[in-house]
Design a protein around this motif. Structure first.
Motif, PDB file in Angstrom:
ATOM      1  N   HIS A   1      -8.447   6.867  -1.462  1.00 28.78           N
ATOM      2  CA  HIS A   1      -7.563   6.962  -0.310  1.00 28.78           C
ATOM      3  C   HIS A   1      -8.138   8.024   0.622  1.00 28.78           C
ATOM      4  O   HIS A   1      -8.329   9.163   0.213  1.00 28.78           O
TER       5      HIS A   1
ATOM      6  N   THR B   1      -3.836  -7.294  -7.055  1.00 22.91           N
ATOM      7  CA  THR B   1      -3.644  -5.841  -7.018  1.00 22.91           C
ATOM      8  C   THR B   1      -4.531  -5.214  -5.947  1.00 22.91           C
ATOM      9  O   THR B   1      -4.079  -4.379  -5.155  1.00 22.91           O
TER      10      THR B   1
ATOM     11  N   PRO C   1       2.126   5.027  -6.151  1.00 23.44           N
ATOM     12  CA  PRO C   1       1.894   3.887  -5.249  1.00 23.44           C
ATOM     13  C   PRO C   1       0.906   2.871  -5.817  1.00 23.44           C
ATOM     14  O   PRO C   1       1.003   1.681  -5.503  1.00 23.44           O
TER      15      PRO C   1
ATOM     16  N   CYS D   1       1.645  -1.257  -6.680  1.00 25.16           N
ATOM     17  CA  CYS D   1       0.816  -2.349  -6.179  1.00 25.16           C
ATOM     18  C   CYS D   1       0.275  -3.259  -7.283  1.00 25.16           C
ATOM     19  O   CYS D   1      -0.402  -4.238  -6.983  1.00 25.16           O
TER      20      CYS D   1
ATOM     21  N   CYS E   1      -3.115  -5.850  -2.468  1.00 18.99           N
ATOM     22  CA  CYS E   1      -1.982  -4.974  -2.178  1.00 18.99           C
ATOM     23  C   CYS E   1      -2.450  -3.558  -1.844  1.00 18.99           C
ATOM     24  O   CYS E   1      -1.984  -2.950  -0.891  1.00 18.99           O
ATOM     25  N   LEU E   2      -3.379  -3.037  -2.632  1.00 13.35           N
ATOM     26  CA  LEU E   2      -3.883  -1.683  -2.389  1.00 13.35           C
ATOM     27  C   LEU E   2      -4.546  -1.579  -1.018  1.00 13.35           C
ATOM     28  O   LEU E   2      -4.317  -0.610  -0.281  1.00 13.35           O
ATOM     29  N   ARG E   3      -5.329  -2.570  -0.656  1.00 14.46           N
ATOM     30  CA  ARG E   3      -5.971  -2.564   0.672  1.00 14.46           C
ATOM     31  C   ARG E   3      -4.924  -2.604   1.780  1.00 14.46           C
ATOM     32  O   ARG E   3      -5.052  -1.917   2.794  1.00 14.46           O
ATOM     33  N   ALA E   4      -3.880  -3.399   1.592  1.00 14.19           N
ATOM     34  CA  ALA E   4      -2.807  -3.488   2.592  1.00 14.19           C
ATOM     35  C   ALA E   4      -2.075  -2.157   2.749  1.00 14.19           C
ATOM     36  O   ALA E   4      -1.535  -1.863   3.813  1.00 14.19           O
ATOM     37  N   GLU E   5      -2.090  -1.339   1.692  1.00 16.64           N
ATOM     38  CA  GLU E   5      -1.447  -0.021   1.735  1.00 16.64           C
ATOM     39  C   GLU E   5      -2.398   1.078   2.206  1.00 16.64           C
ATOM     40  O   GLU E   5      -2.049   2.254   2.191  1.00 16.64           O
ATOM     41  N   GLY E   6      -3.612   0.723   2.596  1.00 17.34           N
ATOM     42  CA  GLY E   6      -4.548   1.690   3.154  1.00 17.34           C
ATOM     43  C   GLY E   6      -5.550   2.274   2.179  1.00 17.34           C
ATOM     44  O   GLY E   6      -6.287   3.192   2.529  1.00 17.34           O
ATOM     45  N   TYR E   7      -5.603   1.755   0.978  1.00 12.18           N
ATOM     46  CA  TYR E   7      -6.574   2.231  -0.004  1.00 12.18           C
ATOM     47  C   TYR E   7      -7.888   1.476   0.149  1.00 12.18           C
ATOM     48  O   TYR E   7      -7.910   0.340   0.607  1.00 12.18           O
TER      49      TYR E   7
ATOM     50  N   ARG F   1      -0.039  -6.263  -9.311  1.00 12.11           N
ATOM     51  CA  ARG F   1       0.469  -7.617  -9.045  1.00 12.11           C
ATOM     52  C   ARG F   1      -0.158  -8.617 -10.002  1.00 12.11           C
ATOM     53  O   ARG F   1      -1.260  -8.425 -10.498  1.00 12.11           O
TER      54      ARG F   1
END
Length: 111
Positions: free
Chosen positions: A53, A23, A103, A107, A26-32, A109
């Motif tokens: 964010h 998880t 979002p 994410c 995924c969050l880091r990949a989405e810019g978090y 996972r």
């Protein structure tokens, strides 16, 4: 054949728990920005993360070993906390109240 059907049904009724590592990735990949929170002494270090964010706080997530434990924890207050499987959000009520959390839910996972 019956065993295969039981396996499929069990998998649908009991999907795997979400994992903190997948998880967070995924969050880091989405810019978090994600950081671990908690104390090593409390026994929950590594299972709780704080999500931001653009330097703004979004939520904290607590990953519990079971869905039952997450549900029990989420219902300790008069208004239950938002829960998805084994994850409890630092937010009361349901997802419709917090569009910024959608979002984050996307994410979640399994490890």
């Amino acid at each position: 054949m019956i065993a295969a059907l039981a396996y499929i049904i069990h998998g649908r009724l009991n999907p795997p728990n979400y994992g903190v590592n997948a998880t967070a990735d995924c969050l880091r990949a989405e810019g978090y920005t994600v950081r671990r929170i908690g104390s090593r002494d409390s026994g929950n270090y590594g299972r709780n993360i704080s999500v931001r964010h653009r330097s703004h706080y979004v939520t904290d997530l607590s990953f519990w070993p079971t869905r039952t434990a997450a549900k029990d924890y989420s219902e300790t207050d008069s208004v239950p906390l938002l829960t998805r499987r084994n994850v409890v959000f630092d937010a009361e009520g349901d997802l419709g109240t917090y569009p910024a959390l959608k979002p984050i839910v996307a994410c979640l996972r399994t490890d």
